[in-house]
Design an enzyme around this catalytic site. Structure first.
Site, PDB file in Angstrom:
ATOM      1  CB  CYS A   1      -0.945  -0.013   1.193  1.00 16.81           C
ATOM      2  SG  CYS A   1      -1.934  -1.498   1.241  1.00 16.81           S
TER       3      CYS A   1
HETATM    4  C1  UGA Z   1      -1.342   0.344   5.645  1.00 15.19           C
HETATM    5  C2  UGA Z   1      -2.170   1.289   6.514  1.00 15.19           C
HETATM    6  O1  UGA Z   1      -1.648   1.313   7.842  1.00 15.19           O
HETATM    7  C3  UGA Z   1      -3.641   0.855   6.531  1.00 15.19           C
HETATM    8  O2  UGA Z   1      -4.397   1.815   7.261  1.00 15.19           O
HETATM    9  C4  UGA Z   1      -4.158   0.780   5.086  1.00 15.19           C
HETATM   10  O3  UGA Z   1      -5.502   0.345   5.038  1.00 15.19           O
HETATM   11  C5  UGA Z   1      -3.307  -0.188   4.314  1.00 15.19           C
HETATM   12  O4  UGA Z   1      -1.928   0.268   4.336  1.00 15.19           O
HETATM   13  C6  UGA Z   1      -3.835  -0.230   2.901  1.00 15.19           C
HETATM   14  O5  UGA Z   1      -3.796   0.807   2.212  1.00 15.19           O
HETATM   15  O6  UGA Z   1      -4.383  -1.261   2.512  1.00 15.19           O
HETATM   16  P1  UGA Z   1      -0.239  -2.077   5.994  1.00 15.19           P
HETATM   17  O7  UGA Z   1       0.463  -1.813   4.712  1.00 15.19           O
HETATM   18  O8  UGA Z   1      -0.904  -3.383   6.204  1.00 15.19           O
HETATM   19  O9  UGA Z   1      -1.351  -0.942   6.267  1.00 15.19           O
HETATM   20  O10 UGA Z   1       0.858  -1.989   7.148  1.00 15.19           O
HETATM   21  P2  UGA Z   1       1.307  -0.956   8.278  1.00 15.19           P
HETATM   22  O11 UGA Z   1       1.107  -1.582   9.586  1.00 15.19           O
HETATM   23  O12 UGA Z   1       0.738   0.380   8.069  1.00 15.19           O
HETATM   24  O13 UGA Z   1       2.888  -0.914   7.989  1.00 15.19           O
HETATM   25  C7  UGA Z   1       3.402  -0.472   6.725  1.00 15.19           C
HETATM   26  C8  UGA Z   1       4.914  -0.457   6.771  1.00 15.19           C
HETATM   27  O14 UGA Z   1       5.388   0.616   7.592  1.00 15.19           O
HETATM   28  C9  UGA Z   1       5.567  -1.730   7.336  1.00 15.19           C
HETATM   29  O15 UGA Z   1       6.661  -2.081   6.517  1.00 15.19           O
HETATM   30  C10 UGA Z   1       6.035  -1.317   8.714  1.00 15.19           C
HETATM   31  O16 UGA Z   1       7.153  -2.041   9.155  1.00 15.19           O
HETATM   32  C11 UGA Z   1       6.385   0.141   8.482  1.00 15.19           C
HETATM   33  N1  UGA Z   1       6.336   0.968   9.715  1.00 15.19           N
HETATM   34  C12 UGA Z   1       5.170   1.150  10.376  1.00 15.19           C
HETATM   35  C13 UGA Z   1       7.500   1.577  10.171  1.00 15.19           C
HETATM   36  O17 UGA Z   1       8.590   1.436   9.573  1.00 15.19           O
HETATM   37  N2  UGA Z   1       7.432   2.362  11.288  1.00 15.19           N
HETATM   38  C14 UGA Z   1       6.274   2.576  11.958  1.00 15.19           C
HETATM   39  O18 UGA Z   1       6.293   3.328  12.958  1.00 15.19           O
HETATM   40  C15 UGA Z   1       5.121   1.943  11.496  1.00 15.19           C
END
Ligand code: UGA
Length: 423
Positions: free
Chosen positions: A263
């Protein structure tokens, strides 16, 4: 309500199971017969926490599968959950959603039943009105006054999708008319969350901007982390002090190897294209993406600093999934890291509790290990790339390494001899 979900991908599957849990009668359409067979056996074709249980509970009761569009004629609401993957230039590929819109249009009967088509797919502003609505209406014999269109973006996180569906921060309903909004909102009855009603284009934009803002927080933390590291300041302490300001908040400030997944990278690229089509230069969004691309490569620099030339060195990668609790490796930051290590002649070995098969398909030429110990044995350095629970308690396990050089791409260990990518 009679609900049809078009597309048994990650969003479609989770939404189907959750709408069934809310008591609706749900049919899920997908053209992939293999996928349908798995769902029919009460299992999920994707790894998602609690989804198997929910599917098993409702399948062949109030949740059924179909491979054609016939039943659409009887639905109260049809949720479109078709993927919009990126094209080569970063724009969202709308070809699958265009085809689905035509199929939905053809399947609508010319009866007096008012039916709503709700788009959950992430589409650039204007797509619901200019493409989806047009294609449905072009292909349909149904009187347009009996068809309503709604844009209802999803905010589900992989690994947390069921919880996010049942306890959302908000439900966004973009609509042209009151009646369509009422039908869409009724589908969510039983969920305690504020509903934000707006027009369709705004709802489409809310989805892109939410993801872009979260990604911006991450790249911002990473850039600050890179600066802090040079001054011997722990960015996690800095961000804790910063995040306690309620205007900023604690979430998505975890510095590390950067963001991956299906995403954030895709949606930022699409938003950049959108801006450029409007002759805007989105310098902030471009920087968010640039910081993220550079972040995993910093690990390689760090390794070279610690163990010198990487040629022939055994480097263990712990974690291949783009985040914990999923087997998804799409845009995982482990991928550019592995490619860069291979380019430098390193001997890469990898372990992940769930994502090894996926990575093996993409990069078959590295060694995949059955367990942690095998991955760490005699290695010159190891890198933690995914915050899996089973990595958090690691300590004595590192003793089998040739040299105990441990780099954290995610801050999860509680031992002193690990070095963080930017802490
Ligand atoms: C993300 C959004 O959080 C959802 O709200 C959205 O619905 C979704 O995309 C989508 O568009 O379908 P997702 O991709 O499942 O969800 O995962 P996240 O938990 O948001 O993490 C995304 C990435 O950011 C991961 O690689 C995670 O490791 C990284 N991340 C997250 C960080 O590096 N630091 C943080 O503080 C948080």
């Amino acid at each position: 309500m009679k609900i049809i979900i078009v597309g048994a991908g990650y969003v479609g599957l989770v939404s189907s199971a959750c709408f069934a849990e809310l008591g609706h009668s749900v049919d899920i359409i997908d053209v992939d017969e293999d996928k349908i067979k798995i769902i029919n056996s009460g299992k999920s074709p994707i790894f998602e926490k609690d989804l198997d249980e929910l599917l098993a509970k409702h399948i062949h009761k109030n949740l059924n599968t179909i491979t054609n569009y016939e039943k659409i004629a009887y639905a109260d609401i049809i949720f479109v959950c078709i993927g919009t993957p990126p094209c080569h230039d970063g724009k969202a590929d709308l070809s699958m959603i265009e085809n689905a819109s035509k199929s939905i249009g053809k399947a609508l009967h010319n009866n007096n039943k008012y039916q709503v088509i709700a788009i959950k797919s992430t589409v650039p502003p204007g797509s619901t009105e200019n493409l989806i609505t047009q294609k449905v209406l072009e292909c349909s014999v149904k009187n347009p006054i009996n068809i309503g269109f709604v844009m209802n973006p999803e905010f589900l996180r992989e690994g947390m999708a069921i919880t996010d569906f049942i306890n959302p921060d908000r439900i966004v309903i973009g609509c042209q008319d009151e009646k369509a909004a009422y039908v869409a909102e009724s589908a969510y009855q039983g969920i305690d969350a504020p509903i934000f009603r707006t027009n369709i284009r705004t709802a489409e934009m809310i989805k892109y901007v939410s993801n872009a803002f979260l990604a911006t927080k991450i790249s911002f933390s990473n850039e600050i982390g890179n600066i802090c590291k040079k001054m011997n300041i722990d960015v996690y302490d800095v961000m804790q002090g910063v995040g306690m300001d309620h205007r900023i908040g604690m979430q998505f400030l975890n510095a590390g190897a950067g963001f991956g997944g299906s995403c954030f990278p895709k949606d930022i690229a699409a938003l950049i294209c959108l801006a450029e089509d409007l002759y805007e230069n989105p310098i902030l969004l471009k920087s968010v993406s640039m910081v993220n691309k550079q972040q995993p490569l910093r690990i390689v620099e760090l390794l070279e600093k610690r163990i010198g030339d990487l040629q022939g060195k055994r480097i263990s990668i712990l974690g291949l999934a783009f985040k914990a609790n999923t087997d998804d490796i799409r845009e995982s930051q482990s991928i550019p890291l592995i490619f860069d290590l291979m380019r430098k002649g390193a001997d890469v070995v990898a372990y992940d509790p769930k994502a090894m098969d996926m990575m093996r398909n993409l990069i078959p030429s590295i060694q995949y290990c059955e367990n942690l110990e095998e991955a760490l044995e005699m290695s010159d350095a190891c890198v933690i790339m995914t915050e899996w629970d089973e990595f958090k308690q690691l300590n004595k396990e590192f003793d089998v390494m040739k040299s105990k050089v441990i780099i954290e791409g995610r801050k999860i260990l509680s031992i002193d001899d690990a070095e963080g990518i930017c802490w």
